[in-house]
Structure formats: C-alpha cells, structure tokens
Design a protein around this motif. Structure first.
Motif, mmCIF file in Angstrom:
data_model
loop_
_atom_site.group_PDB
_atom_site.id
_atom_site.type_symbol
_atom_site.label_atom_id
_atom_site.label_comp_id
_atom_site.label_asym_id
_atom_site.label_seq_id
_atom_site.Cartn_x
_atom_site.Cartn_y
_atom_site.Cartn_z
ATOM 1 N N ILE A 222 25.764 -1.133 20.614
ATOM 2 C CA ILE A 222 27.055 -0.682 21.147
ATOM 3 C C ILE A 222 27.593 0.483 20.326
ATOM 4 N N LEU A 223 27.441 0.406 18.998
ATOM 5 C CA LEU A 223 27.892 1.503 18.141
ATOM 6 C C LEU A 223 27.109 2.782 18.418
ATOM 7 N N LEU A 224 25.789 2.644 18.592
ATOM 8 C CA LEU A 224 24.963 3.819 18.884
ATOM 9 C C LEU A 224 25.316 4.417 20.246
ATOM 10 N N GLU A 225 25.682 3.564 21.190
ATOM 11 C CA GLU A 225 26.115 4.077 22.487
ATOM 12 C C GLU A 225 27.442 4.824 22.362
ATOM 13 N N MET A 226 28.334 4.327 21.513
ATOM 14 C CA MET A 226 29.631 4.964 21.331
ATOM 15 C C MET A 226 29.501 6.345 20.709
ATOM 16 N N VAL A 227 28.564 6.516 19.775
ATOM 17 C CA VAL A 227 28.387 7.827 19.135
ATOM 18 C C VAL A 227 27.456 8.731 19.924
ATOM 19 N N GLY A 228 26.872 8.227 21.001
ATOM 20 C CA GLY A 228 26.055 9.068 21.870
ATOM 21 C C GLY A 228 24.584 9.095 21.558
ATOM 22 N N ASP A 229 24.110 8.247 20.623
ATOM 23 C CA ASP A 229 22.683 8.225 20.296
ATOM 24 C C ASP A 229 21.870 7.406 21.290
ATOM 25 N N LEU A 230 22.533 6.514 22.023
ATOM 26 C CA LEU A 230 21.853 5.718 23.046
ATOM 27 C C LEU A 230 22.540 5.959 24.388
ATOM 28 N N PRO A 231 21.758 6.084 25.459
ATOM 29 C CA PRO A 231 22.380 6.247 26.780
ATOM 30 C C PRO A 231 23.076 4.990 27.260
ATOM 31 N N ASP A 232 22.595 3.816 26.785
ATOM 32 C CA ASP A 232 23.176 2.557 27.243
ATOM 33 C C ASP A 232 22.856 1.480 26.203
ATOM 34 N N ALA A 233 23.838 0.619 25.928
ATOM 35 C CA ALA A 233 23.632 -0.428 24.919
ATOM 36 C C ALA A 233 22.590 -1.445 25.367
ATOM 37 N N ASP A 234 22.437 -1.640 26.670
ATOM 38 C CA ASP A 234 21.493 -2.625 27.191
ATOM 39 C C ASP A 234 20.113 -2.043 27.485
ATOM 40 N N ILE A 235 19.904 -0.810 27.091
ATOM 41 C CA ILE A 235 18.619 -0.162 27.391
ATOM 42 C C ILE A 235 17.509 -0.798 26.553
ATOM 43 N N LYS A 236 16.317 -0.843 27.126
ATOM 44 C CA LYS A 236 15.161 -1.408 26.441
ATOM 45 C C LYS A 236 14.061 -0.354 26.340
ATOM 46 N N HIS A 312 -1.624 2.166 11.573
ATOM 47 C CA HIS A 312 -0.845 0.989 11.985
ATOM 48 C C HIS A 312 -0.329 1.232 13.405
ATOM 49 N N VAL A 313 -0.509 0.251 14.271
ATOM 50 C CA VAL A 313 -0.137 0.380 15.684
ATOM 51 C C VAL A 313 0.901 -0.681 16.021
ATOM 52 N N ASP A 314 1.940 -0.251 16.721
ATOM 53 C CA ASP A 314 2.988 -1.182 17.156
ATOM 54 C C ASP A 314 3.561 -0.662 18.473
ATOM 55 N N PHE A 315 4.300 -1.518 19.153
ATOM 56 C CA PHE A 315 4.953 -1.071 20.380
ATOM 57 C C PHE A 315 6.138 -0.174 20.028
ATOM 58 N N SER A 316 6.287 0.877 20.784
ATOM 59 C CA SER A 316 7.344 1.853 20.504
ATOM 60 C C SER A 316 8.718 1.247 20.757
ATOM 61 N N GLN A 317 9.666 1.568 19.864
ATOM 62 C CA GLN A 317 11.069 1.173 20.024
ATOM 63 C C GLN A 317 11.956 2.382 20.349
ATOM 64 N N SER A 318 11.341 3.504 20.614
ATOM 65 C CA SER A 318 12.097 4.718 20.903
ATOM 66 C C SER A 318 12.473 4.778 22.383
ATOM 67 N N VAL A 319 13.705 5.253 22.630
ATOM 68 C CA VAL A 319 14.179 5.430 24.010
ATOM 69 C C VAL A 319 14.534 6.890 24.263
ATOM 70 N N ALA A 320 13.978 7.779 23.432
ATOM 71 C CA ALA A 320 14.351 9.188 23.523
ATOM 72 C C ALA A 320 13.969 9.812 24.860
ATOM 73 N N LYS A 321 12.884 9.333 25.454
ATOM 74 C CA LYS A 321 12.406 9.953 26.697
ATOM 75 C C LYS A 321 12.810 9.171 27.946
ATOM 76 N N ILE A 322 13.593 8.128 27.754
ATOM 77 C CA ILE A 322 14.073 7.385 28.923
ATOM 78 C C ILE A 322 15.219 8.149 29.558
#
Length: 441
Positions: A222-236, A312-322
């Motif tokens: 929610i904080l990241l959404e407020m500052v504009g770093d996330l398009p939506d707090a519920d985004i996955k 090291h391989v892991d699932f991406s947690q980035s939403v930059a391209k969503i």
C-alpha cells in the motif's frame, strides 16, 4: 459523593460537583439508582475528544431525565445549570449532553482531551473521573467507524452509588437488584462486548508468523502504491518469468536464451546492464510463453554452472513490465510517454477559423509555423502596398509643409516690420518703404 461505573473494559469512578451542580447531580444519581444506565452502549467515541453514553437506545437520540419518571413526558428534560461556570480543562471531565435547547436528559459525556473550551457553556460540567484513567484511555483508543461508533460494543454493565446525599422522591420505583438485559438491548448488530477477537487463536507459531508476514507485505504494498512505485497494491508478479542472478559478466542474452530454450519457447531474455557503461549487472529476466516451462526451468537450472559461475534461479518478483491499470483500459509507461508526445503535438495545433454564430462550427487545424509564415507574407505584401501609397502622400505632405512654413515666415516678417516701424516712429526717424529695412537721415 461518587459513583462507580462498571464497564465491559474496566471500572470508572466519578466524583460529582454536588454544590455547584445540585440538579444535574441529583438527576445522575437517581438514574444510577434505578439502574437506568445498565447495559447502555458507549455509542460515540471521538479520539482525544469525548466519549458519549447514557442513551438506552444506543443511537444518541434517546434518553430522559429522572423527572420524566416522576412527572411525565413534559419533564423529559430539565434546564441547564450555567452558574457557576466550570470549564472543560482536563481529561476525565464529566458533562451532561445538551439536547440543543439548553436542556439535559440522561446522556452524558467524558472528555478524553484537554482544554476543550468550545464545549464550555454548551454542556454542563457536573463531575470528573478520579479513578480508572487507564480504562478511559483504552476506550479512547478503540476502533470506530466513520460515525464514531465502536466496532465492538462497550457497555455500562452496572452502576454503584458510593454516596447519595439526596432523599429519594416519592413515587420513584427503585429495583432491588439489577435487571437482566433483554435480547434487543444486547443485539446491536456489531461485535458483542464479551466476544473475543483473536486472529491467532488455534493457530501454530508458523501460521501466526505467516499471517503477520502477509499483513506486513500488504502494508508495504500500500505504501509503494501511494508513492507511485506500484500500479496497484494487489498486483502480483507474473508466474512465467524467472529471475537469474550470479551471472558471469561475459554471459549474454543469446547465451541464456539458448540454454533455457530447451525447456520451452521463450518470449524474451534480457541481461540487465548499466545504462551508462553498458556492462552486465550479473542478473537477468527470462520470460517463457508457458508457466509449466517456467516451473521446469526453475527446478532444473538452479545452481547450474554457466561460464564458470553457479547461477541462482528464482521466480521473478518484479512488476515493472506489467501494464498499469487506468480508466478505460490498461496502460504501460511507454503508453504514457506516447500520450505525452501526442499531447505536445496537439498543443502546437491551433484553430484557423473562428466559430460563426448560428452556424455549424468548422475548424481547420494548421501548425503555428504555417500561421506565422502566412502572417509574415501578409505583412510583407501590405508593406509594399503601403509604400506605393506613401509615395503620393509624401509629395502632398511636403507641399503642405512648405506652404505652412512660407505662411509662418510671412507672418513673422510682418510682425517684425511692424515692430521696427513703431520703434522708428517713436524715435522720430524716417522710414523708407522701398527698402526691406530702414535708413537713418
């Protein structure tokens, strides 16, 4: 003279100002004596301001004075006592609530803030809380809705009169014991006062930690959404993108794509590089067309040796391209950049013709540069046209100025001659009219 209020969250002791407010104190004491306040809800809690109770209906619009029990509905309220004036200076001040006509019934309030001078002269102070300030603080911090009603019921269970100097009026019915609450009294439509609220009841330590971690992650989102770093707090994050790190700086996009393509078709493979130097930052994102292929690559490629480095391989947690959610559709940052460019182009456009009254509006859009060129050419042709006119007008003006100058010179010479002539006559001198001047004999 004091009264003990037993509430669902603790006890409060109220000392009464018997000498300053005898009528208000008598009303309060007798209402407590007939158990009128039992099971009354605290229906208004405004943090650091007041808590309000004393209405059996729990709505803030009910209640009646003790005199209504004695004399009928015409005595439902009694007049406020304004002298001497007592101010709401400290926490725990107890006042009778004004019904809007400088009258009081059964409702009263307790202040939870200091120096509330705007309550002075409106609500009648008749006592103060002397014990149970911790209980008052707990009530003050309870969670309420937008109408300041607590989500969980807080009630006055019982009232105990510690000292009563007033005689009981005749006709006042005093119960021997506290009456049992009715179902309607206890059914407020909210969380019951005796209901325990424990989200972690019956859960293991691991489950509790997981719940707390989810809450913390939600708060951060929610904080990241407020500052504009996330398009939506519920985004996955997408489930078909892998994050690969600990890469060798010499590893390229093509190398990774060739290695990971054996698990399935790849949409994109990008090694992240420094935007200034272009050097590899040793991590990459690989997007598969299918989630199943992404899962197989995750299980198979972790800790694999590539270019002398164990990755090291892991699932991406980035939403930059969503794509971002917006009104009317979903937009990416590139879409916003294109929109800004189009907006700049539109700002360079202007209307060629104005709207005529009682006619259909027709506009021709032209660039500002074209308008400036048209204006320049129009001014240039106008100057040429004016120059031709000026040639004739200049000659006429020269003739006029010469004629004017001649007339002015003639006037000056005549004035000069007459002045000299007058001087000569006064001096008995001879004036020769044939000469432009004069001669002396």
């Amino acid at each position: 003279m004091a009264v003990l209020l037993e509430t669902t969250v603790g006890d409060l002791v109220i000392d009464l100002y018997m000498e300053e407010r005898p009528r208000a104190c008598q009303n309060f004491l007798k209402l407590c004596k007939i158990k009128y306040y039992n099971y009354c809800l605290i229906h208004n809690v405004q943090r650091d301001f007041i808590i309000q109770t004393g209405d059996p209906l729990g709505t803030g619009r009910g209640g009646e004075s003790i005199f209504c029990k004695l004399y009928g509905d015409q005595a439902r309220f009694f007049e406020a006592e304004k002298v001497p004036r007592i101010k709401h200076k400290k926490k725990g001040t107890v006042s009778m609530v004004n019904n809007g006509n400088d009258q009081h019934g059964s409702q009263f309030l307790i202040t939870t803030g200091e120096n509330l001078d705007y309550l002075d002269g409106v609500h009648t102070v008749f006592g103060e809380v002397t014990e149970g300030m911790d209980v008052l603080k707990k009530i003050n911090e309870t969670f309420v809705d937008k109408e300041f009603v607590p989500y969980q019921d807080i009630r006055i269970n019982h009232t105990v009169i510690l000292d009563d100097p007033f005689d009981d009026p005749s006709g006042l019915i005093i119960p021997d014991c506290s009456p049992e609450p009715t179902k309607e009294q206890l059914d407020s439509g909210r969380i019951r006062a005796d209901e325990e609220i424990d989200d972690f009841k019956g859960k293991s330590v691991d489950e509790v930690e997981e719940i707390q971690a989810e809450k913390e992650a939600k708060t951060q989102a929610i904080l990241l959404e407020m500052v504009g770093d996330l398009p939506d707090a519920d985004i996955k994050p997408p489930e078909n993108v892998l994050f690969v790190c600990k890469l060798n700086p010499v590893t390229t996009d093509e190398d990774l794509e060739i290695i990971f393509s054996r698990f399935g078709p790849i949409k994109s493979c990008e090694v992240i590089r420094d935007w200034k130097t272009g050097e590899s930052l040793c991590y990459a994102f690989i997007e598969f067309e299918k989630e199943e292929d992404c899962e197989r690559a995750y299980f198979k490629m972790d800790n694999v040796l590539i270019d002398d480095r164990r990755i090291h391989v892991d699932f991406s947690q980035s939403v930059a391209k969503i794509k971002w959610r917006g009104k009317g559709g979903k937009y990416t940052k590139d879409d916003f950049k294109e929109y800004e460019k189009e907006h700049d182009k539109r700002s360079k456009l202007t209307l060629k013709e104005k709207v005529k009254p009682n006619q259909d509006a027709k506009y021709d859009l032209v660039l500002n540069e074209e308008i400036e060129e048209a204006r320049a050419s129009h001014l240039h042709s106008g100057k040429k046209h004016k120059k031709k006119k000026h040639r004739h007008s200049d000659d006429e003006e020269d003739d006029k100025t010469t004629k004017k100058s001649k007339v002015i010179m003639n006037d000056i010479t005549l004035l000069r001659i007459t002045e000299i002539k007058n001087r000569c006559l006064n001096a008995n001198k001879h004036w020769d009219h044939t000469l432009p001047g004069f001669v002396m004999q």
